[in-house]
Design a protein around this motif. Structure first.
Motif, PDB file in Angstrom:
ATOM      1  N   VAL A  20     -57.253  42.057  78.154  1.00  0.00           N
ATOM      2  CA  VAL A  20     -57.839  41.705  78.951  1.00  0.00           C
ATOM      3  C   VAL A  20     -56.593  40.477  79.658  1.00  0.00           C
ATOM      4  O   VAL A  20     -56.637  39.993  80.840  1.00  0.00           O
ATOM      5  CB  VAL A  20     -59.232  40.453  78.823  1.00  0.00           C
ATOM      6  CG1 VAL A  20     -59.520  39.951  80.565  1.00  0.00           C
ATOM      7  CG2 VAL A  20     -59.786  41.439  78.834  1.00  0.00           C
ATOM      8  N   PRO A  22     -53.448  39.934  80.413  1.00  0.00           N
ATOM      9  CA  PRO A  22     -52.676  40.185  81.966  1.00  0.00           C
ATOM     10  C   PRO A  22     -53.209  39.630  82.644  1.00  0.00           C
ATOM     11  O   PRO A  22     -52.627  39.971  84.179  1.00  0.00           O
ATOM     12  CB  PRO A  22     -51.421  41.439  81.067  1.00  0.00           C
ATOM     13  CG  PRO A  22     -51.715  42.011  79.665  1.00  0.00           C
ATOM     14  CD  PRO A  22     -53.477  41.299  79.404  1.00  0.00           C
ATOM     15  N   ARG A  23     -54.587  40.082  83.019  1.00  0.00           N
ATOM     16  CA  ARG A  23     -55.054  40.719  83.808  1.00  0.00           C
ATOM     17  C   ARG A  23     -55.776  39.289  84.650  1.00  0.00           C
ATOM     18  O   ARG A  23     -56.325  39.121  85.829  1.00  0.00           O
ATOM     19  CB  ARG A  23     -55.910  41.786  83.968  1.00  0.00           C
ATOM     20  CG  ARG A  23     -55.666  42.927  83.593  1.00  0.00           C
ATOM     21  CD  ARG A  23     -55.383  43.970  85.009  1.00  0.00           C
ATOM     22  NE  ARG A  23     -54.526  44.757  84.494  1.00  0.00           N
ATOM     23  CZ  ARG A  23     -53.479  45.799  85.057  1.00  0.00           C
ATOM     24  NH1 ARG A  23     -53.796  45.526  86.434  1.00  0.00           N
ATOM     25  NH2 ARG A  23     -52.896  46.716  84.526  1.00  0.00           N
ATOM     26  N   ARG A  24     -55.712  37.789  83.699  1.00  0.00           N
ATOM     27  CA  ARG A  24     -56.343  36.773  85.058  1.00  0.00           C
ATOM     28  C   ARG A  24     -54.644  35.899  85.931  1.00  0.00           C
ATOM     29  O   ARG A  24     -54.099  36.725  85.670  1.00  0.00           O
ATOM     30  CB  ARG A  24     -55.989  36.010  83.370  1.00  0.00           C
ATOM     31  CG  ARG A  24     -57.488  36.511  82.626  1.00  0.00           C
ATOM     32  CD  ARG A  24     -57.472  35.184  80.785  1.00  0.00           C
ATOM     33  NE  ARG A  24     -58.408  35.505  80.177  1.00  0.00           N
ATOM     34  CZ  ARG A  24     -58.136  35.530  78.878  1.00  0.00           C
ATOM     35  NH1 ARG A  24     -57.501  35.743  78.598  1.00  0.00           N
ATOM     36  NH2 ARG A  24     -59.484  35.866  78.347  1.00  0.00           N
ATOM     37  N   SER A  25     -55.662  35.454  86.144  1.00  0.00           N
ATOM     38  CA  SER A  25     -54.558  33.957  87.039  1.00  0.00           C
ATOM     39  C   SER A  25     -53.966  34.307  86.759  1.00  0.00           C
ATOM     40  O   SER A  25     -53.931  33.397  85.271  1.00  0.00           O
ATOM     41  CB  SER A  25     -55.680  33.713  87.901  1.00  0.00           C
ATOM     42  OG  SER A  25     -56.302  32.211  87.070  1.00  0.00           O
ATOM     43  N   ARG A 123     -51.794  46.770  73.369  1.00  0.00           N
ATOM     44  CA  ARG A 123     -51.570  46.761  74.824  1.00  0.00           C
ATOM     45  C   ARG A 123     -50.283  47.371  74.787  1.00  0.00           C
ATOM     46  O   ARG A 123     -49.613  47.803  75.923  1.00  0.00           O
ATOM     47  CB  ARG A 123     -51.172  44.931  75.251  1.00  0.00           C
ATOM     48  CG  ARG A 123     -51.481  45.316  75.998  1.00  0.00           C
ATOM     49  CD  ARG A 123     -51.561  43.661  76.503  1.00  0.00           C
ATOM     50  NE  ARG A 123     -51.029  42.491  75.725  1.00  0.00           N
ATOM     51  CZ  ARG A 123     -50.823  41.268  75.582  1.00  0.00           C
ATOM     52  NH1 ARG A 123     -51.845  40.796  75.544  1.00  0.00           N
ATOM     53  NH2 ARG A 123     -49.459  40.946  75.057  1.00  0.00           N
ATOM     54  N   ARG A 127     -49.645  49.955  77.730  1.00  0.00           N
ATOM     55  CA  ARG A 127     -48.401  49.757  79.418  1.00  0.00           C
ATOM     56  C   ARG A 127     -47.156  50.357  79.627  1.00  0.00           C
ATOM     57  O   ARG A 127     -47.395  51.028  80.670  1.00  0.00           O
ATOM     58  CB  ARG A 127     -47.206  47.929  78.750  1.00  0.00           C
ATOM     59  CG  ARG A 127     -47.250  47.619  79.917  1.00  0.00           C
ATOM     60  CD  ARG A 127     -46.310  45.844  78.602  1.00  0.00           C
ATOM     61  NE  ARG A 127     -47.411  44.609  79.178  1.00  0.00           N
ATOM     62  CZ  ARG A 127     -47.753  43.990  79.259  1.00  0.00           C
ATOM     63  NH1 ARG A 127     -46.459  43.752  78.230  1.00  0.00           N
ATOM     64  NH2 ARG A 127     -48.517  42.826  79.345  1.00  0.00           N
ATOM     65  N   CYS A 249     -43.538  47.756  80.814  1.00  0.00           N
ATOM     66  CA  CYS A 249     -44.270  48.785  81.389  1.00  0.00           C
ATOM     67  C   CYS A 249     -43.638  49.928  81.639  1.00  0.00           C
ATOM     68  O   CYS A 249     -42.317  49.930  81.859  1.00  0.00           O
ATOM     69  CB  CYS A 249     -45.295  48.441  82.847  1.00  0.00           C
ATOM     70  SG  CYS A 249     -43.837  47.213  83.914  1.00  0.00           S
ATOM     71  N   CYS A 312     -47.188  46.794  88.051  1.00  0.00           N
ATOM     72  CA  CYS A 312     -48.625  47.272  87.559  1.00  0.00           C
ATOM     73  C   CYS A 312     -49.518  46.426  87.222  1.00  0.00           C
ATOM     74  O   CYS A 312     -50.189  46.929  87.023  1.00  0.00           O
ATOM     75  CB  CYS A 312     -47.227  47.283  85.498  1.00  0.00           C
ATOM     76  SG  CYS A 312     -47.944  45.825  84.914  1.00  0.00           S
ATOM     77  N   GLY A 313     -49.582  44.917  87.966  1.00  0.00           N
ATOM     78  CA  GLY A 313     -50.518  44.879  88.147  1.00  0.00           C
ATOM     79  C   GLY A 313     -50.350  43.166  86.787  1.00  0.00           C
ATOM     80  O   GLY A 313     -51.391  42.823  87.324  1.00  0.00           O
ATOM     81  N   SER A 314     -50.094  43.430  85.966  1.00  0.00           N
ATOM     82  CA  SER A 314     -49.454  42.192  84.942  1.00  0.00           C
ATOM     83  C   SER A 314     -49.224  41.253  85.721  1.00  0.00           C
ATOM     84  O   SER A 314     -48.271  41.031  86.799  1.00  0.00           O
ATOM     85  CB  SER A 314     -48.736  43.105  83.508  1.00  0.00           C
ATOM     86  OG  SER A 314     -48.560  42.083  83.063  1.00  0.00           O
ATOM     87  N   ARG A 315     -50.049  40.599  85.152  1.00  0.00           N
ATOM     88  CA  ARG A 315     -49.180  38.718  85.750  1.00  0.00           C
ATOM     89  C   ARG A 315     -48.610  37.146  84.452  1.00  0.00           C
ATOM     90  O   ARG A 315     -48.397  37.026  84.903  1.00  0.00           O
ATOM     91  CB  ARG A 315     -51.395  37.992  86.006  1.00  0.00           C
ATOM     92  CG  ARG A 315     -51.822  38.666  87.622  1.00  0.00           C
ATOM     93  CD  ARG A 315     -52.703  37.328  88.140  1.00  0.00           C
ATOM     94  NE  ARG A 315     -52.925  37.771  88.919  1.00  0.00           N
ATOM     95  CZ  ARG A 315     -54.087  39.156  88.628  1.00  0.00           C
ATOM     96  NH1 ARG A 315     -55.162  39.324  88.326  1.00  0.00           N
ATOM     97  NH2 ARG A 315     -55.048  39.611  90.661  1.00  0.00           N
TER      98      ARG A 315
END
Length: 432
Positions: A20, A22-25, A123, A127, A249, A312-315
């Motif tokens: 979870v 990498p998807r946090r703000s 992960r 990734r 990634c 990839c969407g990772s933050r």
């Protein structure tokens, strides 16, 4: 509970959080990192001799305040490692590293830090684009434990001992028919070099991905492996002292493990943070560590922060490795610095070279050791002349070189290839 079970339980416990994270703000990631660093500092102040210094007396108000704390160098830790040890409470893992230098350092990791790191390995595979049912042939100079998910049949791994001659390595890989081939670049090159066109075609029927680790993966080596194996190559960036720092990634971005480490890029001379995109050296804080906490630990790899978001969407933030460590360079008598990347670029383009290493002695003389690739059909003198000419074209001047022929590349105690090393210091300082 056994040591292996203690880590496995923590790996399983942390896996949801690791997936979870990498998807946090961005704000939530930064807040958690600040809390993590402050918790580490509080534990270190209470338990570890080094952190009783007044510089560490107060919690950080914001993460940027970390840059005000002292940078810890490798020599400082190697001189007195016990000053960084917490009391022996419960289980901890001891890893022995000689790194690229050959100077041994024993590093401690507590079960919590090691367990969370194990969760992030799952992960990393996901990734990189790896599928859970793909099997992994892992070229490694020492055994590696199975992770909890591998015991359940996910990302099943077989370790192939990398101390074997190249031909034996290639045959062992072929017998496994892996979906993923994983190892140091020097070992991956050795396997590729040994495979005949027919064997390579057979391997490509099962192979889907190559994972590089531990050594610098240059653009030239990546291209060689991608073309040779016919699959994507994904890299990672790690150090025994702080474990994994960043992984690549499927879109080719190296994402920092921001739920475990704070990654900084600083000027190699004054230690001040540099702007994103500006080359510098790596300074890392593994804030989950308690057994041997290292706050602002300088690794000396030449790196740069990469700004912007990834498809990839990772933050998690991004970084890139440049042309090797500061110590993996030559310093000429006029002060000119020649980095590892220059030799890597030339020797991978020059036909007839299987492997190489470069050594500069205390007097400043440079010797290139060459392992020839007999498939090219070139003599030793032809290859040497080609290297001289390509370096002249790349650098813009003649680099005085001595050449010697070797049968096999000498590896470090950890099984890595330290390809460039200099003992020459024009200013009289200590050599690496």
């Amino acid at each position: 509970m056994s040591q292996g079970a203690a880590v496995a339980v923590r790996e399983l416990w942390y896996v949801a959080a690791a997936l979870v994270a990498p998807r946090r703000s961005v704000a939530a990631i930064e807040r958690r990192r600040l809390d993590g660093v402050n918790a580490m500092l509080a534990a270190a102040r209470a338990d570890v001799e080094h952190y009783r210094d007044p510089a560490y007396a107060r919690p950080l108000a914001r993460l940027a305040d970390l840059a005000r704390l002292p940078i810890i160098g490798k020599a400082e830790v190697r001189a007195r490692p016990e000053r960084f040890h917490a009391p022996e409470r419960g289980w901890f893992q001891t890893d022995t590293t000689a790194g690229s230098t050959g100077s041994v350092l024993k590093v401690r990791h507590d079960a919590g830090a090691y367990g969370y790191h194990g969760a992030t390995l799952l992960r990393r595979f996901l990734r990189a684009g790896c599928r859970p049912w793909w099997t992994i042939a892992h070229l490694k100079p020492f055994p590696r434990p199975s992770r909890w998910f591998q015991r359940f049949g996910l990302f099943r791994r077989t370790v192939v001992h990398a101390g074997r001659p190249g031909r034996e390595l290639a045959e062992a890989v072929l017998a496994l028919r892996p979906g993923v081939l994983m190892g140091y670049p020097v070992m991956l090159r050795a396997v590729l070099r040994e495979l005949s066109p027919e064997e390579l075609a057979r391997l490509r029927r099962s192979l889907r991905l190559v994972l590089s680790e531990s050594e610098l993966l240059t653009a030239e080596t990546r291209a060689l492996l991608t073309e040779g194996f016919g699959v994507p190559v994904r890299d990672e960036y790690s150090a025994f002292e702080v474990l994994t720092i960043a992984t690549e990634c499927r879109h080719g971005s190296m994402h920092v493990d921001a739920d475990r480490v704070v990654f900084e890029v600083v000027d190699p001379d004054d230690g001040r943070p540099v702007p994103p995109g500006t080359p510098g050296v790596a300074v890392v804080t593994h804030f989950r560590e308690r057994a041997m906490p290292l706050v602002r630990y300088r690794i000396d790899d030449r790196v740069a922060e990469v700004p912007g978001a990834c498809p990839c969407g990772s933050r998690f933030g991004r970084m890139r490795l440049l042309d090797g460590r500061i110590e993996d360079s030559l310093v000429l008598r006029d002060g000119t610095v020649v980095y590892f990347g220059a030799f890597a670029a030339v020797t991978l383009k020059q036909p007839g070279i299987a492997e190489f290493s470069v050594r500069q002695d205390e007097a400043g003389d440079v010797t290139v050791s060459l392992q020839l690739d007999p498939a090219a059909g070139l003599g030793f003198d032809e290859v040497c002349d080609g290297v001289r000419g390509m370096l002249r074209e790349l650098l813009g001047f003649d680099l005085p070189l001595h050449f010697r022929r070797i049968d096999r590349l000498e590896l470090t105690p950890g099984g890595k290839a330290r390809l460039v090393r200099s003992r020459y210091r024009p200013d009289g300082g200590p050599s690496s």
